[in-house]
Design a protein around this motif. Structure first.
Motif, PDB file in Angstrom:
ATOM      1  N   PRO A  68      -0.295  13.185  27.039  1.00 48.93           N
ATOM      2  CA  PRO A  68      -0.710  12.041  27.875  1.00 48.93           C
ATOM      3  C   PRO A  68      -1.336  10.911  27.073  1.00 48.93           C
ATOM      4  N   ASN A  69      -1.694  11.164  25.810  1.00 55.34           N
ATOM      5  CA  ASN A  69      -2.287  10.116  24.968  1.00 55.34           C
ATOM      6  C   ASN A  69      -1.272   9.454  24.050  1.00 55.34           C
ATOM      7  N   ASP A  70       0.011   9.841  24.153  1.00 54.34           N
ATOM      8  CA  ASP A  70       1.063   9.165  23.396  1.00 54.34           C
ATOM      9  C   ASP A  70       1.526   7.929  24.158  1.00 54.34           C
ATOM     10  N   VAL A  71       1.781   6.860  23.436  1.00 53.97           N
ATOM     11  CA  VAL A  71       2.227   5.616  24.061  1.00 53.97           C
ATOM     12  C   VAL A  71       3.754   5.616  24.154  1.00 53.97           C
ATOM     13  N   ALA A  72       4.255   5.224  25.327  1.00 54.44           N
ATOM     14  CA  ALA A  72       5.692   5.005  25.508  1.00 54.44           C
ATOM     15  C   ALA A  72       5.874   3.620  26.117  1.00 54.44           C
ATOM     16  N   LEU A  73       6.946   2.939  25.710  1.00 57.36           N
ATOM     17  CA  LEU A  73       7.222   1.587  26.194  1.00 57.36           C
ATOM     18  C   LEU A  73       8.572   1.572  26.901  1.00 57.36           C
ATOM     19  N   LEU A  74       8.601   0.930  28.075  1.00 63.33           N
ATOM     20  CA  LEU A  74       9.852   0.735  28.798  1.00 63.33           C
ATOM     21  C   LEU A  74      10.294  -0.704  28.613  1.00 63.33           C
ATOM     22  N   HIS A  75      11.316  -0.910  27.752  1.00 58.28           N
ATOM     23  CA  HIS A  75      11.825  -2.252  27.472  1.00 58.28           C
ATOM     24  C   HIS A  75      12.855  -2.637  28.523  1.00 58.28           C
ATOM     25  N   PHE A  76      12.787  -3.865  29.017  1.00 54.93           N
ATOM     26  CA  PHE A  76      13.745  -4.324  30.028  1.00 54.93           C
ATOM     27  C   PHE A  76      13.850  -5.841  29.940  1.00 54.93           C
ATOM     28  N   GLY A  77      14.678  -6.412  30.823  1.00 51.91           N
ATOM     29  CA  GLY A  77      14.844  -7.858  30.857  1.00 51.91           C
ATOM     30  C   GLY A  77      15.885  -8.349  29.871  1.00 51.91           C
ATOM     31  N   GLU A  78      16.112  -9.657  29.851  1.00 50.93           N
ATOM     32  CA  GLU A  78      17.103 -10.279  28.970  1.00 50.93           C
ATOM     33  C   GLU A  78      16.746 -10.003  27.517  1.00 50.93           C
ATOM     34  N   GLY A  79      17.669  -9.365  26.809  1.00 52.00           N
ATOM     35  CA  GLY A  79      17.429  -9.034  25.413  1.00 52.00           C
ATOM     36  C   GLY A  79      16.317  -8.017  25.214  1.00 52.00           C
ATOM     37  N   ALA A  80      16.014  -7.252  26.276  1.00 52.08           N
ATOM     38  CA  ALA A  80      14.935  -6.249  26.221  1.00 52.08           C
ATOM     39  C   ALA A  80      13.633  -6.869  25.727  1.00 52.08           C
ATOM     40  N   SER A  81      13.377  -8.107  26.175  1.00 56.84           N
ATOM     41  CA  SER A  81      12.217  -8.850  25.666  1.00 56.84           C
ATOM     42  C   SER A  81      10.918  -8.513  26.392  1.00 56.84           C
ATOM     43  N   LEU A  82      11.005  -7.831  27.530  1.00 52.63           N
ATOM     44  CA  LEU A  82       9.816  -7.474  28.289  1.00 52.63           C
ATOM     45  C   LEU A  82       9.584  -5.970  28.187  1.00 52.63           C
ATOM     46  N   HIS A  83       8.357  -5.547  28.466  1.00 58.36           N
ATOM     47  CA  HIS A  83       8.112  -4.109  28.427  1.00 58.36           C
ATOM     48  C   HIS A  83       6.938  -3.715  29.312  1.00 58.36           C
ATOM     49  N   LEU A  84       7.023  -2.470  29.826  1.00 57.95           N
ATOM     50  CA  LEU A  84       5.905  -1.812  30.478  1.00 57.95           C
ATOM     51  C   LEU A  84       5.369  -0.756  29.524  1.00 57.95           C
ATOM     52  N   ARG A  85       4.066  -0.521  29.593  1.00 60.73           N
ATOM     53  CA  ARG A  85       3.443   0.443  28.695  1.00 60.73           C
ATOM     54  C   ARG A  85       2.838   1.578  29.521  1.00 60.73           C
ATOM     55  N   THR A  86       2.910   2.797  29.009  1.00 59.67           N
ATOM     56  CA  THR A  86       2.260   3.908  29.708  1.00 59.67           C
ATOM     57  C   THR A  86       0.755   3.819  29.522  1.00 59.67           C
ATOM     58  N   ASN A  87       0.037   4.164  30.585  1.00 62.87           N
ATOM     59  CA  ASN A  87      -1.419   4.163  30.552  1.00 62.87           C
ATOM     60  C   ASN A  87      -1.927   5.243  29.593  1.00 62.87           C
ATOM     61  N   LEU A  88      -3.090   5.064  29.042  1.00 57.29           N
ATOM     62  CA  LEU A  88      -3.725   6.076  28.191  1.00 57.29           C
ATOM     63  C   LEU A  88      -5.041   6.495  28.825  1.00 57.29           C
ATOM     64  N   PRO A  89      -5.198   7.747  29.237  1.00 59.24           N
ATOM     65  CA  PRO A  89      -4.139   8.759  29.252  1.00 59.24           C
ATOM     66  C   PRO A  89      -3.223   8.559  30.458  1.00 59.24           C
ATOM     67  N   LEU A  90      -2.000   9.040  30.345  1.00 62.80           N
ATOM     68  CA  LEU A  90      -1.036   8.941  31.438  1.00 62.80           C
ATOM     69  C   LEU A  90      -1.318  10.046  32.456  1.00 62.80           C
ATOM     70  N   ALA A  91      -1.572   9.661  33.702  1.00 62.88           N
ATOM     71  CA  ALA A  91      -1.897  10.643  34.739  1.00 62.88           C
ATOM     72  C   ALA A  91      -0.633  11.375  35.193  1.00 62.88           C
ATOM     73  N   LYS A  92      -0.791  12.661  35.484  1.00 66.55           N
ATOM     74  CA  LYS A  92       0.312  13.487  35.996  1.00 66.55           C
ATOM     75  C   LYS A  92       0.071  13.765  37.476  1.00 66.55           C
ATOM     76  N   LEU A  93       1.133  13.782  38.261  1.00 61.51           N
ATOM     77  CA  LEU A  93       1.019  14.120  39.668  1.00 61.51           C
ATOM     78  C   LEU A  93       2.243  14.912  40.095  1.00 61.51           C
ATOM     79  N   ARG A  94       2.171  15.525  41.259  1.00 62.29           N
ATOM     80  CA  ARG A  94       3.300  16.267  41.811  1.00 62.29           C
ATOM     81  C   ARG A  94       4.081  15.373  42.767  1.00 62.29           C
ATOM     82  N   ASN A  95       5.323  15.748  43.025  1.00 62.25           N
ATOM     83  CA  ASN A  95       6.146  14.968  43.954  1.00 62.25           C
ATOM     84  C   ASN A  95       5.468  14.833  45.317  1.00 62.25           C
TER      85      ASN A  95
END
Length: 673
Positions: free
Chosen positions: A238-265
């Motif tokens: 949960p303390n590792d950073v992951a980035l979700l790249h999107f948009g034109e030319g993958a120029s934008l990104h979302l970042r995972t929170n630190l720590p990343l919370a886990k939940l159930r469906n």
């Protein structure tokens, strides 16, 4: 060798327009014969895909050339219609236009495009239309479509620029592999379904769909989002950073929170329902439905808010085919739209062609006030899928409703029966009035045959006594038939007419009786006696090759379960075994009540006399037929005897319509259309 049109010829021409929307247009003229039309070919690589002739007015060309002609031409929609299909096979084939019968190419202002380049706008337009349809009808398929769009980026290094930071992924559920429900926030995203590349230690093609809602804790222009990510990414630390790249030319990104919370469906669904009054966007109900479908926590009916009662009467499973479920469901507020079933780790959807609702008056009698609902409370559903024996555990049934709500119900595993083991093919008549007319029937009998195949040649030798010539008799699991068969064998043995006897008995309720009578016959010492046990006597023909090899007989006679030779047939068998040099292989006619008193027209594998080499290969290649010898479908390439008596069927019911239809289907599957 191809050359461009040059001053070395009398032909002149040019390509003015080359694009999918407007077609391929230009002009061509033969200065030596300007009034004659010029025939032109459109090539993709070396393949000619269309032809046209010049026939259009081009005053500018006529004025410049000083000739009277109609030099204009166009490859329009009709001529270009085959290109999209061709592009699937040869995307890099380059387009060109040449004069028919000449190695001369027309020039264009720009280099001629490949099929991929030429159809770029068309492909994008078709993809957009397909995505629109998928988003309307199947959100998960739409996400898979978007995920494929970014697969080419998986090998590229992407840089996260500070000005591209667009929000956070704050919490995810990892219960469902490949589909992660999440919460977070985003700044300024116009689309609610987008492709993206999720990058941590690897590159994971992904797609995101979400609904938005206002959040007071966010900066201007940002809003909370709740949605799903289709990806093969699984957060490890949960303390590792992951980035979700999107948009034109993958120029934008979302970042995972630190720590990343886990939940159930289930927690995601509860939060979704809390925020639902404030959620906006076209995918709100589809998102809840998608996560509900992938959430399998049993006993969630109360949390879903759906008032209902349900029960399952039986589950009939067949490895390699799928599952049938019969039961009932009552809800005063809504009716299920679809059903899903989880067995072990396998998830199956109900087949709409084989799912129906029916009256259940028995339910109305035990649940007060349910008479009207009980008219359509019962259901029978087929869940198609290649399940294995290891999947037949922990069944959970899911009812899915139109508004996206879904309820999960853990079923009693004691209601689960395996077709061909604890349930018979005929039992399907309790579920479907005529299973043979259902769409699933050919696949069902194919799976039954495949399930039966490994068991056909199961055999346990009890005693083996080699004999050069032997009568091989299969016994049904019926006490009277076993007594009758051994009395006939004893009579033949007393006449010293049987060098060898091999008995194939069923390991059933009367196994001990068969073994006792066999020992009595063996003690007489009148013939070399062998005994073999099989799970089902009707499959005796499939073990015959192994029996013949173990007994090592060069000549044999065989009688299937419940068959009794008359005097003439007995004499023919004894003569064939005592005087093998005079014996030629033949099949014995079989009489029974269902034969209307007449002999069989074909040589059956149920009753025959033959030399070992005549039948060994044919027996080894017998097709799989449900019911084995009881199907009356197993034949051998032997002439049917005439004047040698017959055998009578004393045991074994007619195969019946169901079994006949199943074996007809198997025959059709083997021969093809």
């Amino acid at each position: 060798m191809k050359v461009d049109l040059t001053e070395g010829t009398g032909l002149r021409g040019h390509l003015d327009v080359v694009d999918w929307k407007h077609g391929i247009r230009g002009w061509a003229v033969d200065l030596g014969a300007p009034s004659n039309p010029v025939r032109l070919e459109l090539l993709a690589g070396q393949e000619c895909v269309a032809r046209v002739v010049t026939s259009r007015s081009r005053p500018d060309v006529v004025s410049a050339a000083g000739v009277a002609a109609e030099p204009g031409f166009a490859f329009g929609a009709d001529e270009l219609r085959e290109l999209p299909a061709l592009a699937l096979e040869q995307p890099e084939a380059r387009l060109s236009v040449r004069v028919d019968g000449e190695a001369l190419l027309l020039r264009a202002a720009q280099p001629m495009p490949t099929l991929r380049e030429f159809l770029k706008d068309h492909i994008e337009e078709q993809n957009a239309l397909r995505l629109e349809r998928l988003l309307e009808n199947d959100l998960e398929a739409a996400l898979a479509h978007l995920q494929n769009e970014v697969r080419p980026l998986a090998g590229q290094e992407l840089l996260a620029k500070p000005d591209g930071m667009s929000g956070f992924i704050e919490a995810v559920s990892t219960e469902t592999a490949g589909l992660l429900p999440f919460f977070g926030w985003i700044r300024g995203a116009g689309r609610t379904a987008i492709p993206g590349l999720l990058v941590d230690r690897g590159h994971h093609p992904s797609a995101v769909a979400f609904a938005s809602f206002p959040r007071a804790d966010l900066p201007d222009g940002a809003h909370g989002v709740i949605g799903v990510i289709k990806t093969d990414w699984q957060p490890q630390d949960p303390n590792d950073v992951a980035l979700l790249h999107f948009g034109e030319g993958a120029s934008l990104h979302l970042r995972t929170n630190l720590p990343l919370a886990k939940l159930r469906n289930e927690e995601w669904l509860e939060c979704f329902d809390r925020h639902r009054p404030r959620l906006t966007g076209p995918l709100v109900s589809k998102l809840r439905r998608l996560v509900s479908v992938h959430s399998w926590a049993p006993g969630n009916a109360a949390k879903s808010g759906v008032p209902m009662e349900q029960s399952v009467d039986r589950i009939v499973a067949l490895p390699g085919f799928g599952v049938f479920v019969e039961g009932w469901v009552l809800s005063p507020t809504r009716r299920p739209e679809a059903l899903m079933l989880r067995l072990g780790a396998r998830i199956l959807r109900s087949d709409p062609l084989s799912t129906f609702f029916k009256p259940r008056p028995d339910v109305a009698r035990v649940i007060p006030g349910s008479a009207r609902l009980a008219d359509a409370a019962g259901f029978v559903a087929a869940f198609r899928g290649d399940i294995g024996p290891e999947d037949l555990k922990r069944p959970i049934l899911k009812f899915i409703f139109e508004d996206g709500a879904a309820t999960n119900h853990e079923l009693d595993a004691r209601t689960l029966f395996v077709l061909g083991h604890a349930a018979k093919l005929e039992d399907l008549r309790h579920l479907y009035r005529d299973p043979t007319s259902e769409d699933f029937f050919p696949d069902l009998v194919r799976a039954l045959a495949e399930a039966e195949r490994p068991r056909l040649r199961e055999m346990t030798p009890v005693k083996v006594a080699p004999a050069p010539r032997a009568l091989i008799v299969a016994l049904p699991d019926d006490a009277s038939e076993i007594h009758l068969a051994f009395s006939e064998l004893t009579a033949m043995a007393r006449r010293k007419r049987l060098p060898g006897v091999a008995v194939i008995a069923q390991s059933g309720a009367h196994r001990a009786l068969a073994m006792s009578l066999f020992k009595s016959l063996d003690r007489r010492g009148a013939a070399a006696c062998s005994l073999f046990l099989v799970p089902r006597a009707e499959n005796a023909a499939y073990v015959l090759p192994e029996v013949i090899k173990r007994v090592n007989c060069a000549h044999l006679a065989f009688l299937g379960p419940g068959l009794h030779p008359d005097r003439a047939a007995t004499d023919a068998i004894e003569v064939a075994l005592c005087l093998p040099e005079r014996a030629e292989g033949f099949g014995l006619p079989i009489l029974s009540g269902t034969d209307c008193g007449g002999p069989a027209r074909h040589s059956s594998a149920e009753a025959f006399v033959a030399k070992r080499e005549e039948v060994l290969a044919a027996l080894a290649e017998l097709p799989v037929r449900l019911g084995g010898l009881g199907s009356r479908r197993l034949r051998l390439p032997l002439p049917l005897a005439s004047g040698k008596g017959c055998v009578r069927r004393g045991w074994g019911a007619d195969p019946g319509r169901m079994l006949n239809a199943a074996n007809d289907a198997l025959s059709g599957l083997e021969t093809g259309p």
